[in-house]
Design a protein around this motif. Structure first.
Motif, PDB file in Angstrom:
ATOM      1  N   SER A   1      -1.717  17.599 -11.074  1.00 55.04           N
ATOM      2  CA  SER A   1      -2.324  18.318 -10.528  1.00 55.04           C
ATOM      3  C   SER A   1      -1.460  19.987 -10.516  1.00 55.04           C
ATOM      4  CB  SER A   1      -2.919  18.284  -8.822  1.00 55.04           C
ATOM      5  OG  SER A   1      -1.908  18.669  -8.231  1.00 55.04           O
ATOM      6  N   ILE A   2      -1.587  21.268  -9.966  1.00 56.62           N
ATOM      7  CA  ILE A   2      -1.128  21.518 -10.539  1.00 56.62           C
ATOM      8  C   ILE A   2      -1.208  22.997  -9.144  1.00 56.62           C
ATOM      9  CG2 ILE A   2      -1.267  24.542 -10.985  1.00 56.62           C
ATOM     10  CD1 ILE A   2      -2.691  24.029 -13.333  1.00 56.62           C
ATOM     11  N   GLU A   3       0.212  23.410  -8.075  1.00 57.74           N
ATOM     12  CA  GLU A   3       0.266  23.225  -6.521  1.00 57.74           C
ATOM     13  C   GLU A   3       0.532  24.759  -6.625  1.00 57.74           C
ATOM     14  OE1 GLU A   3      -0.673  21.200  -4.329  1.00 57.74           O
ATOM     15  OE2 GLU A   3      -0.801  19.256  -6.067  1.00 57.74           O
ATOM     16  N   GLU A   4       0.767  24.776  -5.470  1.00 58.19           N
ATOM     17  CA  GLU A   4       0.896  26.365  -5.012  1.00 58.19           C
ATOM     18  C   GLU A   4       2.648  26.173  -4.602  1.00 58.19           C
ATOM     19  OE1 GLU A   4      -0.994  29.328  -4.651  1.00 58.19           O
ATOM     20  OE2 GLU A   4      -1.450  28.091  -6.146  1.00 58.19           O
ATOM     21  N   THR A   5       3.310  27.606  -4.459  1.00 57.55           N
ATOM     22  CA  THR A   5       4.994  27.446  -4.116  1.00 57.55           C
ATOM     23  C   THR A   5       5.317  29.408  -3.374  1.00 57.55           C
ATOM     24  OG1 THR A   5       7.135  27.316  -4.553  1.00 57.55           O
ATOM     25  CG2 THR A   5       5.591  28.237  -6.506  1.00 57.55           C
ATOM     26  N   THR A   6       5.983  28.708  -2.615  1.00 57.03           N
ATOM     27  CA  THR A   6       6.425  30.163  -2.063  1.00 57.03           C
ATOM     28  C   THR A   6       8.067  30.587  -3.055  1.00 57.03           C
ATOM     29  OG1 THR A   6       7.494  30.047  -0.813  1.00 57.03           O
ATOM     30  CG2 THR A   6       5.446  30.758  -0.318  1.00 57.03           C
TER      31      THR A   6
ATOM     32  N   ASP B   1      -3.155 -13.532   9.676  1.00 55.99           N
ATOM     33  CA  ASP B   1      -2.095 -13.144  10.805  1.00 55.99           C
ATOM     34  C   ASP B   1      -0.260 -12.350   9.802  1.00 55.99           C
ATOM     35  OD1 ASP B   1      -1.439 -15.886  10.215  1.00 55.99           O
ATOM     36  OD2 ASP B   1      -1.064 -15.645  11.656  1.00 55.99           O
ATOM     37  N   MET B   2      -0.197 -12.602   8.048  1.00 59.44           N
ATOM     38  CA  MET B   2       1.055 -12.035   8.141  1.00 59.44           C
ATOM     39  C   MET B   2       0.612 -11.738   7.000  1.00 59.44           C
ATOM     40  SD  MET B   2       4.229 -13.650   6.764  1.00 59.44           S
ATOM     41  CE  MET B   2       4.194 -13.923   8.717  1.00 59.44           C
ATOM     42  N   SER B   3       0.792 -10.251   6.289  1.00 60.61           N
ATOM     43  CA  SER B   3       0.629  -9.517   4.638  1.00 60.61           C
ATOM     44  C   SER B   3       2.653  -8.786   4.491  1.00 60.61           C
ATOM     45  CB  SER B   3      -0.559  -9.149   4.729  1.00 60.61           C
ATOM     46  OG  SER B   3      -0.043  -7.248   5.838  1.00 60.61           O
ATOM     47  N   ILE B   4       2.521  -8.861   3.535  1.00 58.40           N
ATOM     48  CA  ILE B   4       3.865  -8.096   2.606  1.00 58.40           C
ATOM     49  C   ILE B   4       2.912  -7.031   2.179  1.00 58.40           C
ATOM     50  CG2 ILE B   4       4.182  -9.720   0.771  1.00 58.40           C
ATOM     51  CD1 ILE B   4       7.634  -9.193   1.964  1.00 58.40           C
ATOM     52  N   ALA B   5       3.834  -5.796   2.495  1.00 52.72           N
ATOM     53  CA  ALA B   5       3.435  -5.512   0.519  1.00 52.72           C
ATOM     54  C   ALA B   5       4.562  -4.100  -0.136  1.00 52.72           C
ATOM     55  CB  ALA B   5       2.094  -4.323   1.221  1.00 52.72           C
ATOM     56  N   GLY B   6       4.565  -3.550  -0.567  1.00 55.59           N
ATOM     57  CA  GLY B   6       5.821  -3.086  -1.351  1.00 55.59           C
ATOM     58  C   GLY B   6       5.504  -2.080  -2.305  1.00 55.59           C
ATOM     59  N   TYR B   7       5.735  -0.918  -2.274  1.00 53.44           N
ATOM     60  CA  TYR B   7       4.990   0.559  -3.071  1.00 53.44           C
ATOM     61  C   TYR B   7       6.714   0.646  -4.239  1.00 53.44           C
ATOM     62  CZ  TYR B   7       7.441   3.660   0.248  1.00 53.44           C
ATOM     63  OH  TYR B   7       7.833   4.101   1.077  1.00 53.44           O
ATOM     64  N   PHE B   8       6.108   2.006  -5.169  1.00 52.29           N
ATOM     65  CA  PHE B   8       6.700   2.265  -5.733  1.00 52.29           C
ATOM     66  C   PHE B   8       6.237   3.714  -6.406  1.00 52.29           C
ATOM     67  CE2 PHE B   8       8.763   4.007 -10.207  1.00 52.29           C
ATOM     68  CZ  PHE B   8      10.373   4.577  -9.558  1.00 52.29           C
ATOM     69  N   PHE B   9       6.669   5.061  -6.079  1.00 49.02           N
ATOM     70  CA  PHE B   9       6.014   5.618  -6.353  1.00 49.02           C
ATOM     71  C   PHE B   9       6.908   7.093  -6.756  1.00 49.02           C
ATOM     72  CE2 PHE B   9       2.046   4.959  -3.584  1.00 49.02           C
ATOM     73  CZ  PHE B   9       1.082   5.177  -4.076  1.00 49.02           C
ATOM     74  N   LEU B  10       6.649   7.532  -8.386  1.00 48.10           N
ATOM     75  CA  LEU B  10       7.415   8.102  -8.720  1.00 48.10           C
ATOM     76  C   LEU B  10       7.323   9.887  -9.440  1.00 48.10           C
ATOM     77  CD1 LEU B  10      10.548   8.765 -10.369  1.00 48.10           C
ATOM     78  CD2 LEU B  10       9.283   8.516 -12.724  1.00 48.10           C
ATOM     79  N   THR B  11       6.967  10.747  -8.867  1.00 43.05           N
ATOM     80  CA  THR B  11       6.322  12.436  -9.251  1.00 43.05           C
ATOM     81  C   THR B  11       7.445  13.125  -8.817  1.00 43.05           C
ATOM     82  OG1 THR B  11       5.425  11.929  -6.992  1.00 43.05           O
ATOM     83  CG2 THR B  11       5.428  14.385  -7.717  1.00 43.05           C
ATOM     84  N   GLN B  12       7.144  14.315 -10.881  1.00 44.79           N
ATOM     85  CA  GLN B  12       7.978  15.402 -11.062  1.00 44.79           C
ATOM     86  C   GLN B  12       6.783  16.562 -11.171  1.00 44.79           C
ATOM     87  OE1 GLN B  12       9.584  14.601 -15.080  1.00 44.79           O
ATOM     88  NE2 GLN B  12       9.328  16.568 -15.534  1.00 44.79           N
ATOM     89  N   ASN B  13       8.093  17.752 -10.374  1.00 42.76           N
ATOM     90  CA  ASN B  13       7.675  18.714 -10.110  1.00 42.76           C
ATOM     91  C   ASN B  13       8.408  19.892 -11.021  1.00 42.76           C
ATOM     92  OD1 ASN B  13       5.621  17.940  -8.103  1.00 42.76           O
ATOM     93  ND2 ASN B  13       7.374  18.155  -6.598  1.00 42.76           N
ATOM     94  N   ASP B  14       7.739  20.446 -11.971  1.00 47.11           N
ATOM     95  CA  ASP B  14       7.473  21.142 -13.089  1.00 47.11           C
ATOM     96  C   ASP B  14       7.351  22.540 -12.805  1.00 47.11           C
ATOM     97  OD1 ASP B  14       8.831  19.058 -14.893  1.00 47.11           O
ATOM     98  OD2 ASP B  14       7.360  18.585 -15.523  1.00 47.11           O
ATOM     99  N   TYR B  15       8.420  23.309 -12.550  1.00 47.88           N
ATOM    100  CA  TYR B  15       8.646  24.777 -12.354  1.00 47.88           C
ATOM    101  C   TYR B  15       7.733  25.601 -13.345  1.00 47.88           C
ATOM    102  CZ  TYR B  15       9.251  23.350  -7.054  1.00 47.88           C
ATOM    103  OH  TYR B  15       9.012  22.458  -6.007  1.00 47.88           O
ATOM    104  N   GLN B  16       7.063  26.319 -12.886  1.00 51.67           N
ATOM    105  CA  GLN B  16       6.371  27.254 -14.064  1.00 51.67           C
ATOM    106  C   GLN B  16       7.419  28.653 -13.642  1.00 51.67           C
ATOM    107  OE1 GLN B  16       4.034  25.821 -16.135  1.00 51.67           O
ATOM    108  NE2 GLN B  16       5.259  24.570 -14.935  1.00 51.67           N
ATOM    109  N   GLU B  17       7.323  29.123 -15.239  1.00 52.19           N
ATOM    110  CA  GLU B  17       8.348  30.338 -14.985  1.00 52.19           C
ATOM    111  C   GLU B  17       9.473  30.704 -14.654  1.00 52.19           C
ATOM    112  OE1 GLU B  17       6.246  32.326 -16.100  1.00 52.19           O
ATOM    113  OE2 GLU B  17       4.484  31.887 -15.731  1.00 52.19           O
ATOM    114  N   VAL B  18      10.442  29.238 -13.719  1.00 53.14           N
ATOM    115  CA  VAL B  18      11.714  29.766 -13.455  1.00 53.14           C
ATOM    116  C   VAL B  18      12.256  28.351 -14.077  1.00 53.14           C
ATOM    117  CG1 VAL B  18      11.387  31.327 -11.314  1.00 53.14           C
ATOM    118  CG2 VAL B  18      11.233  28.349 -11.618  1.00 53.14           C
ATOM    119  N   SER B  19      13.127  28.199 -13.505  1.00 51.78           N
ATOM    120  CA  SER B  19      14.013  27.100 -15.155  1.00 51.78           C
ATOM    121  C   SER B  19      14.993  25.768 -13.615  1.00 51.78           C
ATOM    122  CB  SER B  19      15.038  27.119 -15.471  1.00 51.78           C
ATOM    123  OG  SER B  19      16.161  26.264 -16.044  1.00 51.78           O
ATOM    124  N   ARG B  20      13.830  24.889 -13.584  1.00 54.63           N
ATOM    125  CA  ARG B  20      13.992  24.426 -12.230  1.00 54.63           C
ATOM    126  C   ARG B  20      11.940  23.217 -12.535  1.00 54.63           C
ATOM    127  NH1 ARG B  20      13.588  24.651  -5.403  1.00 54.63           N
ATOM    128  NH2 ARG B  20      13.857  22.504  -5.785  1.00 54.63           N
TER     129      ARG B  20
END
Length: 779
Positions: A270-275, A298-317
């Motif tokens: 997605s393209i997100e907003e920032t200030t 009556d019993m369950s187990i769960a694991g998760y892994f998420f990776l997010t990259q945020n590339d800022y536009q017009e600035v070096s970050r």
């Protein structure tokens, strides 16, 4: 009419309330979450109503207390057999998390109100599905106070208030036996209340854009879900902002590994907003896996892994955010449950000083009106085999230290240091089986001399000594009794640190620091009560100060993080007298392909001249180090003759591992980041118990590293493709008919490279240590 309601009470421990790299603060948080849901159905009409709240109270940091509320309604009306109308309204009184890239570091979290509404039509025309809709969202942020070290100042958040409107549709274009291809398009308008924001240059942040994609929903083989690929674009009112256009992708796919285990993969962009001053927005790309195993009703187990990259536009970050965790739910009866959750969050950035990591441990009790299983349900969870075990292990421990401290007149240094060394230890524990779920507790003693030194105008160092740890383990026994487990716990480690500035007296600190750890590993039976173990841990410790002989404001702050890869032997008392499962032999021959996720460290021996007007010129000699995650693809071919194995393999991976240093407001700002690799190698191994492949590996890789160096008005941004020799080993076994899992640890030694910044040349000799978990499919 159907009504359901419930409430949960949680006690959470976090080791990093404000999500900072240094000067961390821990706290206990009590969270109360009541909710109620009402569902009404009348022939062609359905109405769902929901109300919820989340109230959090911090034990020591009451300024972080919050009260969040949510109201929602959703309706659907079937007009005829081929047409229905839908709509809904949501309203939330919320607060902005400290991990938000737009968090203004107020004395308390920023509060906001989030209102949204949607409506539309859907159905089928000539056998093709369609959906048309409008979504409107209103965001209203409150002002917040900020302390600048002397006085309080008001942060005006009115320039963040906005209305976001989306108008879009989806149309099926071709049907298959188990699904449908579709096209979809969305028009996106974002209108800010204030024409200009409050930044010094006053940017106009309103924009409009579009998304267009082709996708498929349905089932292919065992995979069920939806995937799409297209393009997205956003055009801003401010002429200083260029149009942001990028590839759009998304997926939500579920793979049933077994009758009780599901693996879900998620991709989003997605393209997100920032200030953030000077940035038009950022492109957010996310990938994640969620594994859920139902042990019993009556019993369950769960694991998760998420990776997010945020590339800022017009600035070096560019920021990389990682979240991984493990959760166990047990129902005391059909309406009352207990949850135990462990979560690890991390942000890495190419901007110094905004990195953080957080460990969270949560214990919850909850109840609901609607029972989650029948009281007389068969096969409820019950304890099975249990017993004590002992073991010994050897490992490779990489220590990284984030250093933050004053420099010069009003200046500051933020820098990463680190190195690695061998470690070894012994452990003992107790565990119990609940079906194929294993729960246990373990204590350990570990010895290591890993540490680093910095030699320059200031000489300082950190070295770790012995450690003691206790942890809880939760795992699942897979095919042929192989165990895959996760762990979380506490570790107490001795650190010896020294600091000397110029001719000032040497300062030393020797103390034990408490840390939290999270890890993943596997155990494979070897016979006669013995098992082989391979695992990986990440540990974050309390920070401490060192520096000035007098102490106080001139001190540096050290925050230590460790990553530990190790192998060991486990002996389980009484196991040799218990009958083992009937072995299903595994043939490791043939072609295969798969994916792998990993975590590791990049470290660089850094040398270079340092001219200094206030002191004699000296040559810097130190080791920079940082860590990060990797993800990639692999494919290969193997040949098994009796119990011996030989195979060739190719791999491709992307990486977030980096380190950086920033001397502000004047001084050097530089970093090295690994971008990705391609490689090939050989695996030689031996098959144990006809079902487990233990292998060594060696090969070559070519990796791209980005070096960014700023000093004296000169800015260097260079990419280097470095050749490296990669060697290591691992273990692999089957978890399904054609599905294998592997645990793999490697070390890579790269060619050295240099950066010429006109005033001098810095040399970097880089190596990498990488632990990966892979999932492959045989052909």
């Amino acid at each position: 009419m159907k009504i359901d309601a419930g409430v949960s009470v949680s006690e959470q421990f976090t080791d990093n309330v404000f999500l900072t790299a240094n000067d961390r603060r821990s706290d206990f948080v009590t969270v109360l979450e009541p909710w109620v849901a009402l569902s009404l159905s009348r022939q062609d009409f359905r109405l769902n109503l929901e109300a919820a709240a989340e109230v959090g109270r911090f034990a020591d940091n009451s300024s972080e207390d919050y009260n969040d509320y949510f109201l929602g309604a959703e309706a659907r009306y079937r007009i005829n057999g081929n047409l229905f109308a839908f709509g809904g309204l949501d309203y939330a009184w919320d607060h902005e998390s400290r991990n938000s890239p737009d968090d203004v570091n107020g004395v308390e979290p920023t509060e906001l109100r989030d209102a949204s509404g949607f409506f539309g039509l859907g159905g089928k025309v000539n056998g093709r599905s369609f959906r048309l809709g409008v979504n409107v969202r209103r965001l209203d942020y409150d002002d917040v106070l900020q302390f600048n070290g002397v006085t309080f100042a008001n942060i005006d958040n009115d320039d963040r208030d906005r209305v976001e409107t989306e108008v879009g549709g989806r149309l099926g274009v071709a049907s298959t036996e188990n699904g449908e291809f579709f096209v979809q398009g969305i028009y996106d308008k974002r209108e800010y209340d204030d024409r200009f924001d409050n930044a010094g240059l006053g940017f106009r942040r309103s924009s409009d854009g579009f998304q267009a994609a082709l996708g498929y929903t349905g089932q292919v083989g065992e995979l069920k879900g939806e995937a799409l690929l297209g393009i997205m674009s956003q055009d801003y009112d401010d002429p200083r902002f260029g149009r942001t256009t990028t590839v759009d992708f998304g997926a939500d796919l579920t793979w049933p590994i077994s009758a009780k285990t599901d693996l879900t993969g998620i991709l989003e962009r997605s393209i997100e907003e920032t200030t953030l001053n000077g940035a038009s927005g950022y492109i957010s790309s996310s990938a994640g896996l969620r594994l859920r195993h139902r042990v019993a009703p009556d019993m369950s187990i769960a694991g998760y892994f998420f990776l997010t990259q945020n590339d800022y536009q017009e600035v070096s970050r560019s920021d990389v955010l990682t979240e991984t965790g493990l959760s166990l739910r047990y129902y005391l009866n059909p309406r009352i449950y207990m949850d135990t959750d462990y979560d690890f969050l991390q942000r890495q950035s190419d901007v110094a000083g905004v990195d953080y990591d957080e460990h969270r441990l949560t214990l919850s009790f909850g109840t609901a009106l609607d029972p989650r299983y029948r009281k007389d349900a068969p096969n409820l969870a019950k304890a099975g085999a249990s017993g004590f075990y002992v073991g010994a292990q050897l490992g490779d421990t990489a220590l990284q230290t984030k250093n933050d401290g004053p420099r010069g007149a009003g200046g500051n240094l933020t820098a990463d240091f680190g190195d690695h060394d061998l470690s070894g230890g012994v452990f003992a524990g107790y565990r119990t089986d609940f079906g194929n779920l294993v729960l246990g507790a373990e204590a350990e003693v570990e010895f290591s001399d890993s540490g680093w030194t910095h030699q320059g105008n200031r000489n300082f160092s950190a070295k770790r000594g012995n450690s003691f740890g206790v942890s809880a383990l939760a795992g699942v026994r897979t095919r042929n009794d192989n165990l895959v487990f996760g762990r979380f716990g506490l570790v107490s480690t001795e650190f010896d640190s020294t600091y000397q500035q110029g001719l000032n007296p040497l300062v030393s600190v020797s103390d034990r620091e408490l840390g939290l750890l999270v890890g993943i590993g596997t155990e494979v039976p070897l016979g006669r009560g013995l098992s082989g173990r391979m695992e990986y841990q990440v540990r974050a410790y309390e920070d401490y100060s060192i520096g000035s002989p007098l102490g106080g404001a001139d001190d540096d702050n050290f925050a230590n993080i460790e990553s530990v890869a190790r192998v060991g032997l486990v002996y389980e008392f009484g196991a040799r007298n218990r009958p083992g499962p009937e072995i299903e032999p595994t043939d490791f021959s043939g072609f295969y392909a798969g994916v792998q996720l990993g975590h590791g460290t990049v470290q660089s021996d850094n040398t270079g001249p340092r001219p200094n007007a206030a002191a004699p010129t000296f040559t810097l000699a130190t080791t920079r180090a940082g860590h990060g995650f990797t993800g990639g693809l692999l494919a290969g071919y193997g040949y098994q003759a009796n119990d011996f194995y030989i195979g060739g393999e190719a791999e491709f991976e992307l990486s977030t591992a980096d380190w950086n240093i920033e001397r502000s407001p004047e001084g050097r700002i530089y970093s090295v980041e690994k971008i990705g690799s391609i490689g090939a190698g050989l695996r030689l191994g031996y098959v144990v118990n006809d079902s487990v492949l233990i292998y060594g590996r060696a090969g070559v890789v070519r990796s791209r590293f980005n070096s960014n160096y700023q000093f004296g008005g000169v800015s260097v941004d260079q990419d280097d493709d470095l050749d490296g020799v990669r060697f290591g080993g691992g273990v692999e076994f089957a978890v399904g008919e054609k599905t294998h899992v592997r645990f793999d640890y490697t070390q890579t030694e790269y060619d050295s490279h240099s950066v010429n910044y006109v005033a001098g040349v810095d040399q970097f000799d880089t190596s990498e240590r990488l632990f990966r978990v892979g999932l492959t499919r045989a052909f």
